[in-house]
Scaffold this active site. Sequence first.
Site, PDB file in Angstrom:
ATOM      1  N   ASP A 197      -0.710   1.522   6.436  1.00  0.00           N
ATOM      2  CA  ASP A 197      -0.912   2.677   7.325  1.00  0.00           C
ATOM      3  C   ASP A 197      -1.689   3.781   6.591  1.00  0.00           C
ATOM      4  OD1 ASP A 197       0.608   1.436   9.385  1.00  0.00           O
ATOM      5  OD2 ASP A 197       2.421   1.982   8.295  1.00  0.00           O
ATOM      6  N   HIS A 225       6.958   1.875  10.493  1.00  0.00           N
ATOM      7  CA  HIS A 225       5.768   1.017  10.570  1.00  0.00           C
ATOM      8  C   HIS A 225       5.730   0.268  11.900  1.00  0.00           C
ATOM      9  CE1 HIS A 225       2.425  -1.436   9.403  1.00  0.00           C
ATOM     10  NE2 HIS A 225       3.130  -2.534   9.668  1.00  0.00           N
TER      11      HIS A 225
END
Length: 348
Positions: A185, A212
Site C-alpha cells: 500500500d 489492508h
Amino acid sequence: MESSSSQRVARIAAHLNPPNFELRREECRAKGGAPGFKVAILGAAGGIGQSLALLMKMNPLVSVLHLYDVVNSPGVTADISHMDTTAVVRGFLGQPQLEAALTGMDLVVIPAGVPRKPGMTRDDLFNINAGIVRTLCEGVAKCCPNVVVNLISNPVNSTVPIAAEVFKKAGTYNPKRLLGVTALDVTRANTFVGEVLGLDPKTVDVPVVGGHAGVTILPLLSQVKPPCSFTPEETEYLTKRIQDGGTEVVQAKAGAGSATLSMAYAAAKFADACLRGLKGDAGVVECAFVASEVTELPFFASKVRLGRAGAEEVYQLGPLNEYERIGLEKAKKELAESIQKGTNFIKK
Ligand SMILES: NC(=O)c1ccc[n+]([C@@H]2O[C@H](COP(=O)([O-])OP(=O)(O)OC[C@H]3O[C@@H](n4cnc5c(N)ncnc54)[C@H](O)[C@@H]3O)[C@@H](O)[C@H]2O)c1
Ligand SMILES: O=C(O)C[C@H](O)C(=O)O
C-alpha cells in the site's frame, strides 16, 4: 600445476562424470560460518513466493534461505540455489518437512494461500487461507517461537488476528514479533503520489494506516513528504486509487491472480527493514499492521520502529484533516469486523 594435457582432460572428464555430480551437500566444504540471518519463506513456489525468494537470495543480510511449499519447492530451490550470492538455499516440500523448514529461523515470511480473482473481495479468501495460516503458525509456535513473522496472506486484517490467537494458545505470543505486511500500500501510494506531483517516487513518503483491504487502507496525504498539498479532486483520486490498487491488478490479470511482482518487491523491502532492525540499525521505520493501542482496535496499521525486538515502537497517527478523520471512522468499522472474524476463527 597440470603435468600434461592428458591429465587435464582426465580431470575434466572425471568432473563431468555423473557420479561426481552426486557429491552430497554435506560433503561440500561449508562456507566459513557466514554471518547473517536465517529466513524462511512459506508459500515459496507461488507467484509472490518465487520472486520474493529471488530477492531474498540477493539480500546480503541473509545467510540461509529456506523455501517451503506444498508443491514445486524442489524446482524453485534448485533454480534459485544456482545464484552466486551468499545465502545457502534449502528446499522443503509438504507438511512433513515444515518443522525442518522452520527450525532455527530468525524471520519467517508467509505468502502462502490463494489469491483473488476478479469480482472477489479479500475477505472471500478467508475460508481457505485462514486454515493455511493457522497450520503454518502452529508450526512457527512449535519450531521457532521467537521468530519475527511477516504475514502476507490475505485477508491480512483477519489473518494477523488468527496468527496472534494461534500464538496465544501455544503460549508463545509476542506482539512485537507479528507484523502484517501492508508495504505494498505504501509502495503504491508513493508511486501514485509521485505521478501526480511529478516527482521520482523514491523521494516520496506516504504513510498508509488502518488495514489492508478497501476502505481500511487509509493514506494520510496530509502527511506526505516532501510537504505538499492536494486539491480535493486529487485527494479523492489518490485515496481511491491507493485503496483499489489491488483490485486494479486483479482485474488486469483477468483471472490469473493478484499482485505478485510489486508485492514481492514490497515484501523484500519490508523483510530487509526487519532484518536491519534485528541487526540493531537505528531509525528503521515502516508501516505495518500490528498489535496497537493507537486506536481502540487491537490491531491497526501505522508507522512502527523496527529493532532487535521486532516492532519496538508503534507511532501515533499524528494530526489528520477532516477527510482523513472521516476515512478513519469508515476504516475502523470494517476493521473491527475483520479482526473479530479472525479472532473467532481460533477462539470458537
Ligand atoms: N499483503 C499483501 O499486500 C498482499 C499482496 C498480494 C497478495 N497477497 C496475498 O498473498 C497470497 C499469495 O498470493 P500469490 O499470488 O503468491 O498466490 P499463488 O497461488 O501464486 O501462491 C501461493 C502459494 O501458496 C502455496 N500454499 C498453499 N497452501 C500452502 C500451505 N499450506 N503451506 C505452504 N504453502 C502453501 C501454494 O502452493 C502456492 O505456491 C494470497 O492470499 C494473496 O491474496 C497479499
Ligand atoms: O488485491 C489483492 O487481492 C492482493 C493484494 O492484497 C494487493 O493489495 O494487491
